[in-house]
Design a protein around this motif. Structure first.
Motif, PDB file in Angstrom:
ATOM      1  N   SER A 271       5.581  -5.217   1.033  1.00  0.00           N
ATOM      2  CA  SER A 271       4.408  -4.565   0.435  1.00  0.00           C
ATOM      3  C   SER A 271       3.490  -4.006   1.511  1.00  0.00           C
ATOM      4  N   LEU A 272       3.290  -4.761   2.574  1.00  0.00           N
ATOM      5  CA  LEU A 272       2.443  -4.292   3.676  1.00  0.00           C
ATOM      6  C   LEU A 272       3.026  -3.042   4.323  1.00  0.00           C
ATOM      7  N   VAL A 273       4.340  -3.050   4.539  1.00  0.00           N
ATOM      8  CA  VAL A 273       4.991  -1.885   5.156  1.00  0.00           C
ATOM      9  C   VAL A 273       4.752  -0.653   4.302  1.00  0.00           C
ATOM     10  N   MET A 274       4.901  -0.778   2.986  1.00  0.00           N
ATOM     11  CA  MET A 274       4.736   0.382   2.107  1.00  0.00           C
ATOM     12  C   MET A 274       3.299   0.892   2.124  1.00  0.00           C
ATOM     13  N   VAL A 275       2.332  -0.036   2.120  1.00  0.00           N
ATOM     14  CA  VAL A 275       0.923   0.374   2.130  1.00  0.00           C
ATOM     15  C   VAL A 275       0.590   1.139   3.404  1.00  0.00           C
ATOM     16  N   TYR A 276       0.997   0.600   4.545  1.00  0.00           N
ATOM     17  CA  TYR A 276       0.650   1.231   5.821  1.00  0.00           C
ATOM     18  C   TYR A 276       1.507   2.459   6.092  1.00  0.00           C
ATOM     19  N   LEU A 277       2.708   2.489   5.552  1.00  0.00           N
ATOM     20  CA  LEU A 277       3.546   3.682   5.688  1.00  0.00           C
ATOM     21  C   LEU A 277       2.947   4.849   4.920  1.00  0.00           C
ATOM     22  N   GLY A 278       2.481   4.585   3.694  1.00  0.00           N
ATOM     23  CA  GLY A 278       1.932   5.660   2.859  1.00  0.00           C
ATOM     24  C   GLY A 278       0.547   6.100   3.284  1.00  0.00           C
ATOM     25  N   GLY A 279      -0.270   5.155   3.730  1.00  0.00           N
ATOM     26  CA  GLY A 279      -1.640   5.490   4.117  1.00  0.00           C
ATOM     27  C   GLY A 279      -2.629   4.601   3.388  1.00  0.00           C
ATOM     28  N   MET A 280      -3.576   4.056   4.130  1.00  0.00           N
ATOM     29  CA  MET A 280      -4.576   3.166   3.562  1.00  0.00           C
ATOM     30  C   MET A 280      -5.533   3.945   2.664  1.00  0.00           C
ATOM     31  N   GLY A 281      -5.662   3.499   1.418  1.00  0.00           N
ATOM     32  CA  GLY A 281      -6.579   4.163   0.510  1.00  0.00           C
ATOM     33  C   GLY A 281      -6.041   5.438  -0.086  1.00  0.00           C
TER      34      GLY A 281
END
Length: 374
Positions: free
Chosen positions: A283-293
């Motif tokens: 989940s963390l990888v996907m969030v930071y891969l896509g962009g915070m916010g």
């Protein structure tokens, strides 16, 4: 970039739907997409393997977008999303088994006919989400005074507590795992033979995106964002930051529980090891891969990440080295991710014409001052 500006200008000049049609484009397109995918799956043009990938993408979209509420929009650092997913998976599975499966470990026989699973399945998924929300309350309330690394440690501990607790409850299979959820899906197919898990996966993914979009563009959402930029200033401007944290954290966990319920019914078998720290890392990888916010970034990263996992499947255990390495590389060399904090409508301005104008759009600066509309 010049090529992007030229592309946007060219599309913008040719694409100009009326205000009336603009309100219908997105809902009609979404419904049409679900119907088309369902028909293709029904006639096996999309086989079971690709159906599983599509549903997994939907689950990952829910996980990525939900974690982005806390880590992206609110600016906190939660690392235990897998624990809330586990809670939703087990709660929804137990409810559906008790209601619709004979020979379950709790009641011994189904309380309702299998045919009613068509109505009971989405209810069990939502109850699983509520179960995850309840667990998140236990974690959130004592964590109000913590931020950043401390919150990360607490949520990691919560992840271990949940999985360890499940691992020692014989009623839900303990370390052996829990199975039988496929029979619930088969009961739905007996009533009307369509790929129900695909339909519900798509429906819940769309509802997740819409709910987060409307939340973060509301007065409440601007209050959540105010915590990220300056919590002390937000409190001075009368924003109840504890309430904002509670809403963001519990709603995020609720969505993770829904993802867990879909995951359990997709596979038909779950055990505690499925929801360990690696699931939270995904989940963390996907969030930071896509962009915070960035909600658009969460959707895009979920698609990319799921496909990447499938491509790495032959690597077997090595992929669990590659996934954390991806997170390290993202944080080191491209911390803003694919979309940064931007949405699709900001990168491609012509896509704004796909959405009706928001006459109640809230200025970020007014949200902290009480959230008055324009």
């Amino acid at each position: 970039m010049q090529w992007l500006n030229n592309f946007n200008s060219r599309i913008d000049s040719r694409f100009n739907p009326s205000a009336k049609n603009r309100k219908l484009i997105m809902p009609v397109t979404t419904i049409a997409m679900i119907i088309i995918l369902t028909v293709l799956a029904k006639f096996e043009i999309i086989n079971n393997y690709f159906q599983t990938i599509i549903v997994t993408i939907c689950i990952n979209i829910i996980m990525s977008a939900s974690l982005n509420i806390v880590n992206g929009y609110m600016g906190e650092f939660s690392c235990g999303h897998g624990g809330f997913m586990a809670t939703g998976a087990y709660v929804s599975s137990i409810i559906s088994l008790i209601l619709f499966k004979d020979g379950n470990a709790v009641t011994g026989h189904a309380l309702l006919p299998e045919g009613l699973a068509l109505l009971g399945f989405p209810i069990s998924i939502l109850i699983g989400g509520l179960g995850a929300m309840l667990v998140s309350l236990i974690v959130a309330i004592p964590s109000f005074k913590t931020r950043d690394d401390y919150l990360a440690i607490i949520t990691v501990a919560a992840n271990f507590i949940v999985t360890t607790a499940i691992n020692n409850i014989p009623l839900v299979g303990a370390s052996r795992g829990l199975m039988g959820m496929k029979s619930v899906m088969n009961g739905m197919a007996d009533v009307f033979d369509v790929p129900w898990i695909l339909i519900w996966g798509l429906v819940f993914a769309v509802l997740t995106i819409l709910s987060i979009h409307f939340l973060m563009n509301s007065t409440l959402g601007k209050g959540i964002s105010a915590v990220k930029y300056d919590e002390i200033s937000a409190e001075i401007m009368s924003v109840n930051t504890n309430r904002m944290k509670l809403i963001a954290f519990t709603f995020s966990s609720f969505l993770a529980g829904i993802a867990g319920g879909l995951f359990a019914h997709l596979l038909g078998f779950i055990n505690p090891s499925s929801f360990g720290i690696m699931k939270s890392t995904e989940s963390l990888v996907m969030v930071y891969l896509g962009g915070m916010g960035s909600l658009s970034g969460s959707v895009l990263s979920a698609v990319i990440f799921t496909i990447l996992l499938e491509l790495l499947r032959p690597a077997q255990i090595l992929k669990w080295v590659i996934i954390p390495l991806i997170l390290i590389l993202i944080m080191e060399f491209h911390p803003e991710g694919i979309m940064g904090s931007k949405e699709l409508t900001q990168v491609f301005p012509w896509t704004r014409k796909l959405f009706p104008e928001d006459r109640n759009k809230i200025r970020p600066e007014t949200a902290a001052a009480g959230g008055q509309n324009e």
